[in-house]
Write a protein that holds these residues in place. Structure first.
Motif, PDB file in Angstrom:
ATOM      1  N   LEU A   1       0.828  -1.202   0.000  1.00  0.00           N
ATOM      2  CA  LEU A   1       0.000   0.000   0.000  1.00  0.00           C
ATOM      3  C   LEU A   1       0.863   1.252   0.000  1.00  0.00           C
ATOM      4  O   LEU A   1       1.938   1.284   0.600  1.00  0.00           O
ATOM      5  CB  LEU A   1      -0.907   0.011   1.229  1.00  0.00           C
ATOM      6  N   GLU A   2       0.349   2.302  -0.636  1.00  0.00           N
ATOM      7  CA  GLU A   2       1.065   3.576  -0.734  1.00  0.00           C
ATOM      8  C   GLU A   2       0.442   4.635   0.172  1.00  0.00           C
ATOM      9  O   GLU A   2       0.794   5.813   0.072  1.00  0.00           O
ATOM     10  CB  GLU A   2       1.070   4.060  -2.188  1.00  0.00           C
ATOM     11  N   TYR A   3      -0.451   4.246   1.033  1.00  0.00           N
ATOM     12  CA  TYR A   3      -1.134   5.190   1.923  1.00  0.00           C
ATOM     13  C   TYR A   3      -1.668   4.413   3.126  1.00  0.00           C
ATOM     14  O   TYR A   3      -1.878   3.198   3.065  1.00  0.00           O
ATOM     15  CB  TYR A   3      -2.296   5.888   1.193  1.00  0.00           C
ATOM     16  N   ASP A   4      -1.877   5.134   4.222  1.00  0.00           N
ATOM     17  CA  ASP A   4      -2.506   4.550   5.401  1.00  0.00           C
ATOM     18  C   ASP A   4      -3.997   4.356   5.140  1.00  0.00           C
ATOM     19  O   ASP A   4      -4.631   5.162   4.443  1.00  0.00           O
ATOM     20  CB  ASP A   4      -2.328   5.456   6.616  1.00  0.00           C
ATOM     21  N   VAL A   5      -4.567   3.311   5.739  1.00  0.00           N
ATOM     22  CA  VAL A   5      -5.994   3.030   5.589  1.00  0.00           C
ATOM     23  C   VAL A   5      -6.639   3.001   6.977  1.00  0.00           C
ATOM     24  O   VAL A   5      -6.620   1.975   7.666  1.00  0.00           O
ATOM     25  CB  VAL A   5      -6.235   1.684   4.869  1.00  0.00           C
ATOM     26  N   PRO A   6      -7.190   4.130   7.430  1.00  0.00           N
ATOM     27  CA  PRO A   6      -7.904   4.103   8.708  1.00  0.00           C
ATOM     28  C   PRO A   6      -9.165   3.256   8.575  1.00  0.00           C
ATOM     29  O   PRO A   6      -9.700   3.091   7.477  1.00  0.00           O
ATOM     30  CB  PRO A   6      -8.240   5.575   8.953  1.00  0.00           C
ATOM     31  N   VAL A   7      -9.634   2.722   9.677  1.00  0.00           N
ATOM     32  CA  VAL A   7     -10.858   1.922   9.632  1.00  0.00           C
ATOM     33  C   VAL A   7     -12.019   2.772   9.142  1.00  0.00           C
ATOM     34  O   VAL A   7     -12.847   2.318   8.342  1.00  0.00           O
ATOM     35  CB  VAL A   7     -11.155   1.322  11.018  1.00  0.00           C
ATOM     36  N   ASN A   8     -12.053   4.008   9.581  1.00  0.00           N
ATOM     37  CA  ASN A   8     -13.074   4.944   9.111  1.00  0.00           C
ATOM     38  C   ASN A   8     -12.545   6.359   9.273  1.00  0.00           C
ATOM     39  O   ASN A   8     -11.380   6.558   9.643  1.00  0.00           O
ATOM     40  CB  ASN A   8     -14.409   4.732   9.834  1.00  0.00           C
ATOM     41  N   SER A   9     -13.398   7.337   9.035  1.00  0.00           N
ATOM     42  CA  SER A   9     -12.955   8.731   8.998  1.00  0.00           C
ATOM     43  C   SER A   9     -12.656   9.323  10.365  1.00  0.00           C
ATOM     44  O   SER A   9     -12.118  10.428  10.444  1.00  0.00           O
ATOM     45  CB  SER A   9     -14.009   9.587   8.288  1.00  0.00           C
ATOM     46  N   THR A  10     -12.967   8.612  11.426  1.00  0.00           N
ATOM     47  CA  THR A  10     -12.688   9.121  12.772  1.00  0.00           C
ATOM     48  C   THR A  10     -11.741   8.231  13.560  1.00  0.00           C
ATOM     49  O   THR A  10     -11.300   8.610  14.646  1.00  0.00           O
ATOM     50  CB  THR A  10     -13.994   9.295  13.567  1.00  0.00           C
ATOM     51  N   SER A  11     -11.416   7.041  13.054  1.00  0.00           N
ATOM     52  CA  SER A  11     -10.610   6.104  13.834  1.00  0.00           C
ATOM     53  C   SER A  11      -9.185   6.596  14.059  1.00  0.00           C
ATOM     54  O   SER A  11      -8.502   6.123  14.975  1.00  0.00           O
ATOM     55  CB  SER A  11     -10.587   4.731  13.159  1.00  0.00           C
TER      56      SER A  11
END
Length: 773
Positions: free
Chosen positions: A332-342
């Motif tokens: 992956l080339e970016y972080d993937v938060p679980v959602n927009s507030t996690s």
């Protein structure tokens, strides 16, 4: 600013004179001389064997293009089953598709495609491709043709011989425009639960996209009128229906995956049916307030949005149904938060938005367009009125040429587009495309809403090479486009990083020549930008970069490590003025949005720029958003050779920050010889090279080849040499990496010319040159 700028290139006459003598401009210094543009570098060897190993500190582009570097298909990849080869005669006899008969050919062409889809695509492959062969002549089309048959080539008799003339009918033209009538209104095009935004980027002549309708929309699709049914087509792929939510990774529960990870963690519920090994999946990371802050996008006057700005299509390497994880084929080339507030952010607009692993349930694979032309017929409109007119002349007719959506491993080569309704070629969620050796000329609509681009939106690992683009608005990467290579093209518009976290794209060996007329304010009606707003009063320069605070209105800031190398970039900053270099050091690697180790927004004295407009000529090197600490002695960061000659020495294959050592050259003797070879020819010019051979018994440390060109022919770009010009007399001195020539050894250099005149009175060290044709 006190720093000397490698990006700020000479707009004042006094500065232009200095640059012309000190930097040796790669283009003629006067507007009159510079009128014709150069041709693209067609016929490049793009094969895997000619690709460089990854360069230290840069992205690995070696897998860009069709099937990760495979050669485009030839006769050996055609399905031998005659049923899967629709000939020109069969088009006429079985489908009533005949050239030049004035009849509507749309339904017949669609029937031929549908026949291939039913009989051949299920058993087809990249080595068993079906073909539909069109003869020379005109074919009339009135509504969008759906090219959703896998492993299919649509092939004409030549880009000037086979022409599709598109005249959109009443059910194809947009019947809902914005209140001011300037653009089609995708949000206003509703039917049942659907809206026109699902059609994005809009209708076209050819659409490479699934027509599959999700079961929940079956009744809406059945009830929709003819001009609304396509809203629901392809909905089996949309992330809100097919996507699976994510959960936190062990020990880092705010994130489902981090940059560099290959494993993404899926939520405990959600169907895994389409997430099989070998299938395609889009990993979509939710926007968050902290992500917007990283882009230097706040505060801004434009609303922050719940959406997936960071995304990319991957191939699934493995699925663990017990652990509910998927392993991707690349990091992956970016972080993937679980959602927009996690990640600790406050909600955007009071809502929490989920990240998704969204499978491509029905991608279209292995579709090629070859050797054909197309145009959009607009009775009553004059094409000349569209030249350098950055407005919309017919907003209801903003139709594209070729649309790739939810598609992979496909290509366009040898195609000529003349006056499309909007974008001649456009993508929206596509991977490993190869767009090569095409000519794209003009658009009826280049104004408000973002029309008339050569556009790569949400496109990954794709290759754009040898194309010529004229009289369009931009060449654009947008919306998380990443890992793409743009090489050897000729553009009269800007290389545009439009915004939305596009990253790791390479632009090299392109000729970008931007006239004064190419500017937002040059517009007659329906003017403005994508996302709304009127035209600005700035010029468009050879590079455009999406600043966070401004770009939020359509997508967000441009991302990191977009690399520009060895391009010939010039800009005319006044009407009838000279074309001056935008940057002159073609051996320097310019990485935009990068500080050498991480993302860096462009800034002025530490303050992030709010808009690229009117900041285009500032110096952003030295820690201000453009990393320019690397140089490379080779002609290309992507290819080993660009002209059929061996690559430069291994030592030059890695970037260096050291100053080249100076050797005292030996005086070249009369036993040096220079041999001329014309390597490629196009309508307006040619590409050529010289081989310098040392037949002496001692090494020489420098050389220079001189010749004249006939009036009407000029050199528009060169490589592996230092060029000076006096009138029609040209002198090519050696570059730093190829000046020393051993006994019996050779050195090479090359150039592009506008016009067909060949070198005359050629000499090297007083000796007449040799030549071959």
């Amino acid at each position: 600013m006190s720093r000397k700028s490698p990006l700020r290139r000479a707009v004042l006459p006094a500065v232009a004179a200095v640059v012309a003598t000190a930097v040796l401009l790669q283009v003629p210094p006067t507007a009159a001389d510079a009128a014709p543009g150069p041709g693209a570098l067609t016929g490049l060897d793009l094969g895997a064997a000619n690709r460089r190993a990854p360069v230290a500190g840069l992205y690995d582009w070696s897998k860009a293009g069709y099937r990760g570097g495979a050669a485009l298909p030839g006769s050996g990849e055609v399905n031998p089953n005659a049923t899967c080869q629709v000939t020109a005669a069969e088009l006429a006899s079985q489908y009533n598709v005949k050239p030049d008969d004035g009849a509507d050919d749309t339904n017949g062409i669609q029937a031929a495609i549908d026949g291939i889809k039913s009989a051949c695509s299920p058993s087809g492959s990249y080595t068993k491709l079906s073909t539909i062969t069109f003869p020379a002549g005109r074919f009339d089309v009135t509504h969008e043709i759906h090219v959703d048959a896998d492993y299919l080539i649509l092939r004409g008799a030549g880009k000037d011989a086979t022409k599709f003339v598109y005249k959109p009918d009443a059910n194809t033209l947009y019947d809902t425009l914005t209140p001011d009538g300037s653009d089609w209104d995708e949000d206003g095009m509703t039917s049942g639960a659907g809206k026109g935004g699902w059609l994005w980027p809009g209708r076209g002549l050819f659409r490479v996209q699934s027509r599959g309708v999700h079961t929940s929309y079956a009744s809406d699709y059945a009830a929709a009128p003819a001009n609304r049914k396509d809203i629901f087509e392809g909905t089996i792929n949309v992330h809100w229906k097919a996507g699976v939510k994510l959960r936190g990774k062990p020990g880092d529960t705010a994130f489902a995956a981090r940059t560099g990870d290959k494993v993404a963690h899926l939520a405990s519920s959600g169907a895994l049916t389409a997430l099989a090994a070998g299938n395609l999946v889009n990993i979509r990371a939710a926007n968050s307030l902290k992500f917007y802050e990283q882009q230097q996008a706040t505060p801004t006057t434009f609303p922050l949005l719940n959406m997936h700005m960071r995304q990319q299509i991957f191939t699934i390497a493995a699925l663990d149904t017990s652990a509910r994880t998927i392993t991707l084929d690349k990091p992956l080339e970016y972080d993937v938060p679980v959602n927009s507030t996690s990640d600790g952010s406050a909600p955007i607009d009071g809502a929490t938005y989920d990240s998704k692993a969204a499978p491509l349930v029905d991608p279209v694979l292995g579709v090629g367009f070859e050797n054909l032309g197309f145009t959009q017929d607009m009775p009553g409109l004059n094409p000349a009125e569209a030249n350098n007119n950055y407005g919309n002349m017919a907003p209801a007719a903003e139709m594209h040429g070729i649309v790739f959506k939810w598609a992979a491993n496909s290509w366009v080569r040898g195609v000529r587009a003349e006056m499309t309704g909007s974008h001649p070629i456009v993508t929206e969620e596509a991977k490993n495309l190869q767009i090569v050796d095409n000519e794209l000329n003009g658009s009826w609509n280049k104004g408000k809403g973002g029309n008339g681009y050569f556009r790569g939106s949400r496109v990954w690992d794709s290759l754009y090479a040898g194309n010529t683009s004229t009289l369009l608005r931009h060449f654009t990467f947008q919306w998380s486009a990443a890992g793409n290579v743009v090489i050897g093209n000729s553009f009269d518009s800007d290389l545009n990083l439009h915004g939305g976290w596009e990253r790791n794209n390479l632009f090299e060996l392109n000729t970008v020549k931007v006239s004064y007329a190419h500017r937002s304010g040059n517009c007659r009606a329906n003017c403005g930008e994508e996302g709304g707003g009127g035209p600005d009063d700035s010029n468009w320069f050879p590079i455009w970069w999406g600043a966070g605070k401004k770009a939020v209105k359509w997508s967000g800031a441009s991302g990191y490590r977009n690399v520009f190398f060895n391009n010939a970039m010039t800009k005319q900053v006044a009407d009838n003025g000279p074309y001056n270099d935008f940057y002159a050091d073609r051996r320097r690697v310019y990485s935009f949005g990068w500080d050498g180790t991480a993302y860096k927004h462009l800034d002025i004295g530490g303050t992030p720029i709010a808009d690229w407009a009117k900041n285009e000529q500032r110096d952003y090197t030295g820690g201000h958003g453009v990393d320019a600490t690397k140089t490379d002695a080779a002609s290309s960061l992507f290819l080993k050779s660009v002209d059929g000659t061996p690559p430069s020495s291994p030592a030059s294959q890695s970037p260096t920050t050291t100053t080249p050592t100076t050797t005292t050259p030996q005086t070249p003797s009369a036993c040096l010889n220079a041999t001329f070879t014309r390597k490629s020819v196009w309508d307006s010019g040619y590409g050529a090279g010289f081989t310098v051979t040392n037949t002496c018994s001692a090494a020489v440390g420098s050389w220079a080849v001189e010749f004249d060109l006939p009036a009407g022919t000029i050199i528009t770009g060169s490589w592996s040499s230092v060029l000076t010009r006096t009138g029609q007399h040209y002198r090519f001195g050696n570059a730093t990496h190829n000046g020393s020539v051993k006994p019996g050894g050779t050195a090479t250099f090359g150039f592009n010319a506008a016009g067909q005149g060949l070198p005359v009175a050629c000499s090297i060290a007083g000796t007449k040159c040799g030549g071959t044709e």
